[in-house]
Each structure stands twice: as C-alpha cells, then as structure tokens.
Design an enzyme around this catalytic site. Structure first.
Site, short mmCIF file in Angstrom:
data_model
loop_
_atom_site.label_atom_id
_atom_site.label_comp_id
_atom_site.label_asym_id
_atom_site.label_seq_id
_atom_site.Cartn_x
_atom_site.Cartn_y
_atom_site.Cartn_z
N LYS A 71 -22.76 -30.14 5.32
CA LYS A 71 -22.32 -29.40 6.52
C LYS A 71 -22.36 -30.21 7.80
O LYS A 71 -21.68 -29.87 8.77
CB LYS A 71 -23.20 -28.16 6.71
CG LYS A 71 -22.98 -27.13 5.64
CD LYS A 71 -23.85 -25.92 5.84
CE LYS A 71 -23.61 -24.95 4.70
NZ LYS A 71 -24.31 -23.70 4.83
N ARG A 148 -39.77 -31.06 7.53
CA ARG A 148 -40.48 -32.14 6.83
C ARG A 148 -40.23 -33.47 7.54
O ARG A 148 -41.16 -34.19 7.84
CB ARG A 148 -39.98 -32.20 5.38
CG ARG A 148 -40.51 -33.35 4.60
CD ARG A 148 -40.00 -33.32 3.19
NE ARG A 148 -38.53 -33.44 3.10
CZ ARG A 148 -37.85 -33.48 1.97
NH1 ARG A 148 -38.51 -33.38 0.82
NH2 ARG A 148 -36.54 -33.58 1.97
P1 NAP Z 1 -29.39 -29.30 4.22
O1 NAP Z 1 -28.55 -29.53 5.41
O2 NAP Z 1 -29.36 -30.27 3.09
O3 NAP Z 1 -30.91 -29.14 4.74
C1 NAP Z 1 -31.95 -28.97 3.82
C2 NAP Z 1 -33.26 -28.72 4.55
O4 NAP Z 1 -34.28 -28.46 3.58
C3 NAP Z 1 -33.74 -29.93 5.38
O5 NAP Z 1 -34.35 -29.45 6.55
C4 NAP Z 1 -34.77 -30.57 4.45
O6 NAP Z 1 -35.78 -31.30 5.10
C5 NAP Z 1 -35.39 -29.35 3.80
N1 NAP Z 1 -36.02 -29.68 2.52
C6 NAP Z 1 -35.39 -29.95 1.35
N2 NAP Z 1 -36.31 -30.21 0.38
C7 NAP Z 1 -37.53 -30.10 0.97
C8 NAP Z 1 -38.86 -30.25 0.50
N3 NAP Z 1 -39.14 -30.57 -0.78
N4 NAP Z 1 -39.88 -30.06 1.39
C9 NAP Z 1 -39.62 -29.73 2.69
N5 NAP Z 1 -38.38 -29.56 3.18
C10 NAP Z 1 -37.34 -29.76 2.34
O7 NAP Z 1 -29.06 -27.88 3.55
P2 NAP Z 1 -28.50 -26.54 4.25
O8 NAP Z 1 -27.05 -26.49 4.09
O9 NAP Z 1 -29.13 -26.42 5.59
O10 NAP Z 1 -29.12 -25.43 3.26
C11 NAP Z 1 -30.49 -25.11 3.32
C12 NAP Z 1 -30.74 -23.79 2.60
O11 NAP Z 1 -30.02 -22.76 3.26
C13 NAP Z 1 -30.24 -23.79 1.16
O12 NAP Z 1 -31.22 -23.21 0.35
C14 NAP Z 1 -29.00 -22.94 1.19
O13 NAP Z 1 -28.82 -22.22 -0.02
C15 NAP Z 1 -29.32 -21.98 2.31
N6 NAP Z 1 -28.07 -21.45 2.90
C16 NAP Z 1 -27.73 -20.17 2.64
C17 NAP Z 1 -26.58 -19.64 3.17
C18 NAP Z 1 -26.22 -18.21 2.89
O14 NAP Z 1 -25.06 -17.85 3.09
N7 NAP Z 1 -27.16 -17.39 2.49
C19 NAP Z 1 -25.76 -20.43 3.97
C20 NAP Z 1 -26.16 -21.73 4.23
C21 NAP Z 1 -27.30 -22.25 3.68
P3 NAP Z 1 -35.57 -32.87 5.47
O15 NAP Z 1 -34.76 -32.90 6.74
O16 NAP Z 1 -36.94 -33.39 5.63
O17 NAP Z 1 -34.84 -33.49 4.30
#
Ligand code: NAP
Length: 264
Positions: A71, A148
């Site tokens: 994204k 994190r």
């Molecule tokens: P992203 O841009 O890849 O960000 C992932 C986030 O999770 C980062 O802040 C990352 O921290 C953190 N993270 C991942 N593994 C971790 C771990 N083991 N320990 C601590 N922090 C960790 O992904 P995103 O698009 O924001 O999505 C994040 C979540 O939101 C997903 O689960 C997704 O399904 C959900 N989401 C849901 C919707 C919906 O419509 N319901 C829409 C969008 C997203 P770092 O920066 O340290 O790597």
C-alpha cells in the site's frame, strides 16, 4: 444471470503477498454477477510490484486493490492520487482512467464507517498502510502510534497529529487510551493464536478494534471480550472499504446487509 467471459471482459484484481486469505474476490465477483457486469476480479500474489503495475497498464485493467505489503510502495508507480491518499501516504485502490493510474484510499472510509470517533485517546499499533489509514481517519483524536520498528512510527509524526512510541511502551500507552486499534498483521490467519496486546492490560472500558478480518474474531478480540471490553471486528472495515471500491470502479454502491451475508 449467466456469467460469461468474452473478448470485452475487463479485469479487476487484488495485489498482495500473501494474498490467498483475501475475501475480496468472493465479494467483488458476487457483486459483478449480481449486477450483470462484464468484469472479473482476480487475486495475484505479487513479488515485484513495479512490473505488476506496469502489467495493469499494458493489459488495460479497470483497476486493482492493494493489500499487505504494497500500500505504501505503490504510490511511486501511480500517475495521480486522491488528496486523502496522498496525505495518508497509502493507497489500497487503483482506478485506471484511460491509461492514467489513479490512487485512492478506501480503508479510510472503511474505518470511519466502522468506528467513527472524535476526541478520544487512541493507540494505533502498527505503522504500515492500515495504520496510516487509521491515523488519517482518526485525525480528530489524540493518537499514539506504537510500532516494532520505531523509526516508522516516528515518520508518521511528521505527517499526522500523533505521538510515536516504541513497542516497549505498549502497556503504558494502552493504560492511558480509550480506544485500541491493531493495525499489525499479528493474529492474522494462519497465526491465529498470536496477539500483540497482553490480555491482562485490557479493561472493560476499552474499545478494541482489530483491523484483521481473517479470522473475523482474532485472539486479541477474544481476550478483549473476556475482559469485558467492547470489540470491533475488521470484517466491518473490510466490507465498507470493498463497497466503496466497487462504487469507485462501477458507480454502483451495493446493499450493505446483502453483502454482509456473503461474508458470513
Ligand atoms: P503493512 O503495511 O505490511 O504493515 C504491517 C505492520 O505490522 C507494520 O507496522 C509491522 O511492523 C507490523 N508487524 C508485522 N509483523 C510484526 C511482528 N511480528 N511484530 C510486531 N509488529 C509486526 O500491512 P498493512 O497493509 O498495514 O496491514 C496490516 C494489517 O491490517 C493486516 O493484518 C491487514 O489484514 C489489516 N488490514 C485490514 C483491512 C480491512 O479491510 N479490514 C484493510 C487493511 C489492512 P514493522 O514496521 O516493524 O515491520
């Protein structure tokens, strides 16, 4: 209605990695069939985003959704952006307007439809695409962002009216917050036993919103409910961002209740 693919069929898709858990194809293809549109919605597990976006142009896709982890990176490959998406620095939807790839963010709309709040103390855990959408949606609240990788949370301070804190300060931030938003992927399928917030720090007066929608009730939400907190599933955010996405592409806003049944 018979679902026919022919030489006029236009393509929509979701780009992510991993993407196989996504319910977007199920929902969008349900609407496509229901409204008799000559479209197909597919899912692609993407390793090289730049060449994939170039492929969308070449094959004249109508549009795409973006999910983890694309994204933020996608912004650099697009021709124009909605003001909200530009400010948030995150795009979850591309609309192909005659070869011009335009980026929008319907996650912000999804969050506002799911849990509209103002004047609350909010802790947002995560600093990726979902966290950026939450910061944008919740700009009229007092926000602490915990991540994190602390530097990524710090980067958000320059864009949003928020305070960054490292993960080790989670307990203190949760203690002073009314609303907790999990915008990390911790607890998402298949790692459904994981949670980022220790159960013992959750209270009955907390509102806990997990953006994860697979599973609809995460370990975090189960813990929060058992502590008496109010819980909000990411399935509602998912539904509303998808409804808005479909409307941007086709001009049709499907019925919310009917669509919710498809996801249940
Ligand atoms: P992203 O841009 O890849 O960000 C992932 C986030 O999770 C980062 O802040 C990352 O921290 C953190 N993270 C991942 N593994 C971790 C771990 N083991 N320990 C601590 N922090 C960790 O992904 P995103 O698009 O924001 O999505 C994040 C979540 O939101 C997903 O689960 C997704 O399904 C959900 N989401 C849901 C919707 C919906 O419509 N319901 C829409 C969008 C997203 P770092 O920066 O340290 O790597």
């Amino acid at each position: 209605m018979v679902f026919v693919i022919d030489a006029q069929t236009r393509l929509l898709c979701i780009l992510g990695n991993p993407v196989y858990h996504s319910k977007s194809p199920l929902l969008h293809n349900y609407w496509i069939e229901k409204f008799g549109l000559n479209l197909v919605y597919l899912a692609f597990n993407v390793f090289d985003l730049e060449s994939t976006i170039s492929g969308l142009r070449t094959l004249n896709f109508m549009g795409a959704n973006l999910t983890i982890p694309h994204k933020i990176e996608v912004l650099r490959y697009l021709d124009s952006l909605d003001p909200e998406a530009r400010h948030a620095g995150a795009v979850n939807l591309i609309l192909n307007k005659n070869g011009n790839l335009h980026g929008c963010n319907t996650d912000i709309y999804g969050i506002n439809q799911t849990l509209p709040i103002k004047g609350r103390r909010v802790v947002i855990i995560g600093a990726g695409g979902a966290a950026r959408a939450a910061c944008e949606a919740y700009e009229k609240n007092e926000i602490t962002v915990i991540n994190r990788t602390f530097q990524k949370a710090k980067n958000l301070e320059r864009v949003f009216n928020c305070t960054a804190a490292p993960l080790k300060n989670l307990d203190a931030a949760v203690a002073k917050s009314e609303v907790i938003v999990n915008a990390t992927s911790i607890g998402m399928f298949p790692h459904v036993d994981e949670t980022i917030v220790p159960k013992k720090i959750l209270r009955p007066d907390h509102i806990v919103f997990d953006t994860i929608y697979n599973p609809p009730i995460t370990r975090l939400l189960m813990d929060a409910e058992s502590q008496g907190a109010t819980i909000i599933s990411g399935i509602e955010m998912f539904l509303h961002q998808a409804l808005k996405s479909f409307q941007i592409w086709t001009g049709i806003l499907p019925d919310c209740e009917d669509s919710r049944r498809v996801l249940s």
